[in-house]
Design an enzyme around this catalytic site. Sequence first.
Site, PDB file in Angstrom:
ATOM      1  N   VAL A   1       3.651  22.898  21.000  1.00 53.44           N
ATOM      2  CA  VAL A   1       4.879  23.177  21.746  1.00 53.44           C
ATOM      3  C   VAL A   1       4.468  23.946  22.992  1.00 53.44           C
ATOM      4  O   VAL A   1       3.617  24.854  22.918  1.00 53.44           O
ATOM      5  CB  VAL A   1       5.865  24.015  20.915  1.00 53.44           C
ATOM      6  CG1 VAL A   1       7.135  24.319  21.721  1.00 53.44           C
ATOM      7  CG2 VAL A   1       6.222  23.292  19.618  1.00 53.44           C
ATOM      8  N   CYS A   2       5.053  23.565  24.132  1.00 50.20           N
ATOM      9  CA  CYS A   2       4.848  24.312  25.374  1.00 50.20           C
ATOM     10  C   CYS A   2       3.346  24.348  25.697  1.00 50.20           C
ATOM     11  O   CYS A   2       2.652  23.333  25.537  1.00 50.20           O
ATOM     12  CB  CYS A   2       5.481  25.698  25.211  1.00 50.20           C
ATOM     13  SG  CYS A   2       5.795  26.600  26.743  1.00 50.20           S
ATOM     14  N   THR A   3       2.827  25.491  26.113  1.00 52.54           N
ATOM     15  CA  THR A   3       1.415  25.575  26.499  1.00 52.54           C
ATOM     16  C   THR A   3       0.477  25.625  25.291  1.00 52.54           C
ATOM     17  O   THR A   3      -0.739  25.764  25.480  1.00 52.54           O
ATOM     18  CB  THR A   3       1.182  26.788  27.400  1.00 52.54           C
ATOM     19  OG1 THR A   3       1.795  27.934  26.795  1.00 52.54           O
ATOM     20  CG2 THR A   3       1.776  26.572  28.783  1.00 52.54           C
TER      21      THR A   3
END
Lengths: 207, 207
Positions: free
Chosen positions: B99-101
Amino acid sequence: MRIVIPVFDGFTALDAIGPYEVLNGLPKAEVVFAATRPGPVRPDSGTPALLAEAALADVDSCDILLVPGGPGARRRVDDEPLLDQIRRLHDLAQWTTSVCTGSLLLGAAGLLKGLQATTHWSAVELLESYGATYTPQRTVFQGRIVTAAGVSSGIDMALALVERIADRTHAEALQLLIEYDPQPPFDAGSPAKAPQAAKDLLAAWRL
Amino acid sequence: MRIVIPVFDGFTALDAIGPYEVLNGLPKAEVVFAATRPGPVRPDSGTPALLAEAALADVDSCDILLVPGGPGARRRVDDEPLLDQIRRLHDLAQWTTSVCTGSLLLGAAGLLKGLQATTHWSAVELLESYGATYTPQRTVFQGRIVTAAGVSSGIDMALALVERIADRTHAEALQLLIEYDPQPPFDAGSPAKAPQAAKDLLAAWRL
């Protein structure tokens, strides 16, 4: 801007963490997770334990009170010491908010009498037993009391609250920061939309 | 169905807790939050500390690996012991997700070479530096590797993953359970949609 989030065993983690991730971006935000006693508190599924840093009774200032729900909230509607703390923090706060069945704790504390409010779709009758009128919206503002519907709705509520406290641009910046451009793969997020098979499966889980 | 979520100081809480709240509803789900060492781990804002129950090196089975992002993920792209654990758990897992970075950690571990992937909108160039091709979608499936865009997108990703692992009705039941019928009050959740003023404000925060 001190945001106080009461936690207790059996709370639903996303009820707290969804709006926390938004409100945390308010100017000079300081978030305090507080419980009856400082220390580990376990959410409904048992993990991960989260460390409450303060005892509720020791929290001496509160700008936003955010009460999460979960099975643990339903179990605490007769917990008078907890309800006393909710009343005390509500008196201090500029905004008193709940997510999901956190509204039952606001109701049990006597804060929702005669007001419109929302809660998880499965808790409508319980909510109304405290003198509130259920309103099927994601977020219901009644003066300085704000209730959100089930679990994930706390994110929508928090964005609306940031607009009131800061301004719309601030809220939009936080929405962009958490890339909140929701695209659920299905359209089953409310009882009015969910297929009967999904409702039957939930019922079979006894939820 | 063991879901392993590596956590580290500076992770973004909602990256982990959003999809956790969904995946936790898989049949026989068991969620393990694991860190370099067991004990408290602090998210990007410093609070609440979450208790990692296991050391990553001691986790001997993993069905779903879920790697959250956050400033702490960006800081760990050269943390070889962590990347080794991610590679090891990926080898054990049926599904490796970010998720995300968190995608930067998958990239730094060499898992995204030649693949399409997504990440937070602010990390596109970094993602591509690991040989991935950025795809501006909420969720990108590439074989058994699944990447999600920024923060809140983990909820959408998790619902899509539950459909693949269980079935659509199971995913819809979980969507209903968390009342995920998103109604953001603004339409600013992606760089293509956010007003310039919101982008300028984020830039002023140096984000």
